[in-house]
Scaffold this motif. Structure first.
Motif, short mmCIF file in Angstrom:
data_model
loop_
_atom_site.label_atom_id
_atom_site.label_comp_id
_atom_site.label_asym_id
_atom_site.label_seq_id
_atom_site.Cartn_x
_atom_site.Cartn_y
_atom_site.Cartn_z
N HIS A 2 0.85 -1.19 0.00
CA HIS A 2 0.00 0.00 0.00
C HIS A 2 0.88 1.25 0.00
O HIS A 2 1.92 1.29 0.67
CB HIS A 2 -0.91 -0.02 1.23
N GLU A 3 0.46 2.27 -0.73
CA GLU A 3 1.30 3.47 -0.87
C GLU A 3 1.54 4.17 0.47
O GLU A 3 2.61 4.74 0.70
CB GLU A 3 0.68 4.44 -1.89
N ARG A 7 5.24 5.07 2.39
CA ARG A 7 5.54 6.39 2.94
C ARG A 7 5.87 6.34 4.43
O ARG A 7 6.76 7.03 4.92
CB ARG A 7 4.37 7.33 2.68
N ILE A 8 5.15 5.49 5.16
CA ILE A 8 5.42 5.32 6.60
C ILE A 8 6.83 4.80 6.82
O ILE A 8 7.58 5.31 7.67
CB ILE A 8 4.39 4.36 7.23
N ARG A 18 -2.45 9.64 8.52
CA ARG A 18 -3.50 9.18 7.61
C ARG A 18 -3.84 7.70 7.87
O ARG A 18 -5.01 7.32 7.89
CB ARG A 18 -3.02 9.35 6.17
N ALA A 19 -2.81 6.88 8.11
CA ALA A 19 -3.04 5.46 8.37
C ALA A 19 -3.84 5.25 9.65
O ALA A 19 -4.76 4.42 9.70
CB ALA A 19 -1.70 4.72 8.45
N GLU A 29 -9.30 -0.05 3.35
CA GLU A 29 -7.88 -0.36 3.15
C GLU A 29 -7.13 -0.65 4.44
O GLU A 29 -5.93 -0.93 4.43
CB GLU A 29 -7.19 0.79 2.40
N LYS A 30 -7.83 -0.58 5.59
CA LYS A 30 -7.17 -0.76 6.88
C LYS A 30 -6.41 -2.08 6.97
O LYS A 30 -5.23 -2.13 7.34
CB LYS A 30 -8.20 -0.69 8.01
N ASN A 31 -7.06 -3.19 6.64
CA ASN A 31 -6.43 -4.50 6.77
C ASN A 31 -5.20 -4.64 5.89
O ASN A 31 -4.20 -5.23 6.30
CB ASN A 31 -7.44 -5.61 6.46
N GLN A 32 -5.26 -4.09 4.69
CA GLN A 32 -4.10 -4.16 3.79
C GLN A 32 -2.92 -3.39 4.37
O GLN A 32 -1.77 -3.85 4.31
CB GLN A 32 -4.47 -3.60 2.42
#
Length: 314
Positions: A2-3, A7-8, A18-19, A29-32
């Motif tokens: 995941h993008e 970045r993290i 953001r996450a 998209e949380k689980n991914q």
């Protein structure tokens, strides 16, 4: 990958924020994101700070952040769990306001999270937010919980070391929350130790510990005065000794193993709860089924079993 995860891992502070927002909102998209972050977790030292309201947890956390940054140059993450606003669903107290001196420090990340109905003093999303901060590269993550006494036992399932913060006026309060404190405390910090009653409070803590008899780790009692920035070196030294005890006794890996198991169970429970709500919302006959239960025609356990069977088939 995941993008946001990329970045993290590259040190993007905005991506961390953001996450965590996606986690709190249970975004698709949380689980991914959490799956991609998992291989990069498990390195941070997790310290919980809990205790009754007014003990000065936020002020002590603020001073501890300053001490760790100044003396060790640690990267610090803070998850401050506050009561939830009934109007916005956000954290009411917003501890970031009280820790504002660190807002511009690139190596400090502070996040306030609402409990959102969780009764254990921690938000349901707290462990997932901690995972994000761990992968982000935080050396130490401080978890400050809502001050609600014995219902805060959740913290011992999250933190490596738990500090129970009290103040000199907490004498009677200690007796009412005795069982809970004994279960969660790895260390005691008597904050505002310049006030009258400090000696009495420390005696009462030691009296309770004496009643436990011989225990492998006797929680030390440290005096702090966060207002005057006193006691942080002694507190951190005691925390480090507890960490060493965990490693020497094998409890470090045992606790983390148990935490992982409980996390998996919580994920399963959350998945079932979400699917249950989806099933109810999609069931055009739900009102009729509920009416039959209220009329005594249908057994509630029978309906529950039927719903579980439908969930397991998916």
């Amino acid at each position: 990958m995941h993008e946001l995860v990329a970045r993290i891992l590259s040190g993007d502070k905005r991506a961390v924020a953001r996450a965590i927002t996606h986690i709190e909102n249970d975004a698709p998209e949380k689980n991914q994101i959490l799956r991609d972050l998992h291989p990069h977790t498990g390195k941070a030292f997790l310290v919980g700070l809990t205790g009754p309201p007014g003990a000065g947890k936020s002020s002590l956390t603020d001073r501890l952040i300053g001490y760790l940054r100044r003396e060790f140059d640690y990267s610090i993450g803070v998850v401050a769990v506050d009561p939830t606003s009934p109007f916005t669903g956000g954290a009411i107290l917003g501890d970031r306001v009280r820790m504002g001196t660190h807002a511009l420090d690139p190596k400090v990340f502070i996040r306030s999270m609402g409990t959102r109905g969780s009764l254990g003093g921690l938000s349901r999303a707290t462990q997932e937010a901690i995972r994000v901060l761990d992968a982000y590269g935080c050396d130490v993550i401080l978890i400050e919980t809502v001050g609600v006494g014995q219902s805060e036992l959740d913290i011992m399932n999250v933190a490596d070391s738990t500090v129970v913060v009290l103040n000199p006026s907490a004498g009677d309060h200690i007796q009412t929350m005795k069982a809970g404190i004994m279960e969660i405390a790895d260390l005691f910090a008597i904050n505002k130790a310049d006030l009258p009653g400090t000696d009495k409070t420390e005696r009462e803590i030691h009296y309770m510990l004496d009643m436990l008899g011989h225990i492998p780790w006797r929680p030390p009692v440290v005096r702090t005065i966060s207002r005057d920035n006193q006691g942080c070196p002694e507190l951190w030294s005691a925390i480090q000794k507890h960490k060493q005890h965990l490693e020497d006794s094998g409890l470090w890996s045992e606790r983390r193993h148990q935490r992982r198991q409980e996390e998996i169970v919580a994920i399963v429970e959350g998945t079932i709860a979400r699917r249950l709500k989806e099933q109810i919302n999609a069931d055009a006959d739900w009102a009729q089924k509920l009416a039959r239960v209220e009329q005594g025609v249908l057994d509630p356990y029978q309906l529950a079993d039927e719903m579980m069977q439908n969930i397991l088939k998916k």
